[in-house]
Design a protein around this motif. Structure first.
Motif, mmCIF file in Angstrom:
data_model
loop_
_atom_site.group_PDB
_atom_site.id
_atom_site.type_symbol
_atom_site.label_atom_id
_atom_site.label_comp_id
_atom_site.label_asym_id
_atom_site.label_seq_id
_atom_site.Cartn_x
_atom_site.Cartn_y
_atom_site.Cartn_z
ATOM 1 N N ALA A 163 0.834 -1.206 0.000
ATOM 2 C CA ALA A 163 0.000 0.000 0.000
ATOM 3 C C ALA A 163 0.868 1.255 0.000
ATOM 4 N N ALA A 164 1.938 1.242 0.787
ATOM 5 C CA ALA A 164 2.840 2.398 0.838
ATOM 6 C C ALA A 164 3.536 2.613 -0.504
ATOM 7 N N VAL A 165 3.937 1.531 -1.149
ATOM 8 C CA VAL A 165 4.561 1.639 -2.474
ATOM 9 C C VAL A 165 3.571 2.246 -3.459
ATOM 10 N N ALA A 166 2.346 1.745 -3.473
ATOM 11 C CA ALA A 166 1.331 2.251 -4.402
ATOM 12 C C ALA A 166 1.049 3.732 -4.166
ATOM 13 N N LEU A 167 0.808 4.096 -2.922
ATOM 14 C CA LEU A 167 0.485 5.488 -2.611
ATOM 15 C C LEU A 167 1.701 6.389 -2.790
ATOM 16 N N GLY A 168 2.861 5.927 -2.331
ATOM 17 C CA GLY A 168 4.078 6.730 -2.438
ATOM 18 C C GLY A 168 4.487 6.977 -3.873
ATOM 19 N N LEU A 169 4.572 5.920 -4.673
ATOM 20 C CA LEU A 169 4.965 6.095 -6.080
ATOM 21 C C LEU A 169 3.930 6.896 -6.872
ATOM 22 N N GLY A 170 2.654 6.627 -6.607
ATOM 23 C CA GLY A 170 1.602 7.399 -7.280
ATOM 24 C C GLY A 170 1.677 8.872 -6.922
ATOM 25 N N GLY A 171 1.894 9.157 -5.653
ATOM 26 C CA GLY A 171 2.016 10.550 -5.219
ATOM 27 C C GLY A 171 3.248 11.236 -5.763
ATOM 28 N N ILE A 172 4.379 10.544 -5.748
ATOM 29 C CA ILE A 172 5.617 11.120 -6.279
ATOM 30 C C ILE A 172 5.501 11.378 -7.768
ATOM 31 N N ALA A 173 4.982 10.398 -8.509
ATOM 32 C CA ALA A 173 4.829 10.563 -9.956
ATOM 33 C C ALA A 173 3.905 11.730 -10.292
ATOM 34 N N SER A 174 2.806 11.850 -9.560
ATOM 35 C CA SER A 174 1.893 12.957 -9.843
ATOM 36 C C SER A 174 2.531 14.300 -9.459
ATOM 37 N N ALA A 175 3.259 14.329 -8.362
ATOM 38 C CA ALA A 175 3.927 15.573 -7.967
ATOM 39 C C ALA A 175 4.940 16.005 -9.021
ATOM 40 N N ILE A 176 5.680 15.051 -9.552
ATOM 41 C CA ILE A 176 6.659 15.387 -10.599
ATOM 42 C C ILE A 176 5.953 15.924 -11.838
#
Length: 181
Positions: A164-177
């Motif tokens: 769950a942390a990988v999904a939320l973290g990577l999704g959030g980082i990718a969208s922020a970028i």
């Protein structure tokens, strides 16, 4: 002296486990993954290939340009592939945390750039639909894709806090970028 076998090896593959019967929960999770995953893959196909009444890549790229994503066509490819591959991954239960991350990232971008200004409800153009998709993707990552998924043969197929942390973290980082470019 007997040793306890945890069913884990030093690789990413699981040790064979005795087959268990398929439960209603397994079928329900498959239905959820197929529904949301294939809908999202369809949205990606609209953007990338113009299928299912979509505008295709050139027109979608112009729309992305209008939203402030430059170059629009590049971001249309990224968004379309995220929906298409993320949706297919979720549907078949393959690399589920990464598939969920792709969908979460796209939904965050949609909320920030399009639907967030319209409030909560989808009837007003709000974030309701985007939030639902992001939560379904995060939930599947957290609980795992289930027994009727390709990922059942891999460690990350169990779900859990890390997935769950990988999904939320990577999704959030990718969208922020993508939102800062």
């Amino acid at each position: 002296m007997a040793t306890h076998n945890t069913g884990r090896s030093s690789t990413f593959l699981r040790q064979p486990v005795p087959e268990q019967r398929v439960t209603a929960g397994d079928c329900g999770l498959l239905l959820l993954r197929l529904t949301f995953g294939l809908f999202m893959a369809g949205h990606g196909a609209q953007k990338l290939f113009g299928l299912f009444g979509g505008q295709g890549l050139t027109a979608t790229g112009k729309g992305f340009d209008a939203l402030g994503y430059h170059p629009g066509k590049v971001f249309a490819v990224i968004g379309g592939l995220s929906e298409f591959l993320g949706g297919l991954g979720l549907a078949v239960g393959l690399f589920t945390p990464l598939a969920a991350a792709a969908l979460i990232g796209v939904m965050i971008n949609a909320m920030v750039t399009v639907t967030g200004a319209h409030g909560l409800w989808d009837t007003d153009g709000g974030v309701e639909y985007n939030v639902a998709i992001a939560i379904v993707a995060l939930t599947v990552a957290a609980i795992g894709p289930g027994r009727l998924a390709i990922d059942r043969f891999f460690r990350w197929g169990d779900g859990g806090w890390t997935a769950a942390a990988v999904a939320l973290g990577l999704g959030g980082i990718a969208s922020a970028i993508s939102l800062t470019l």
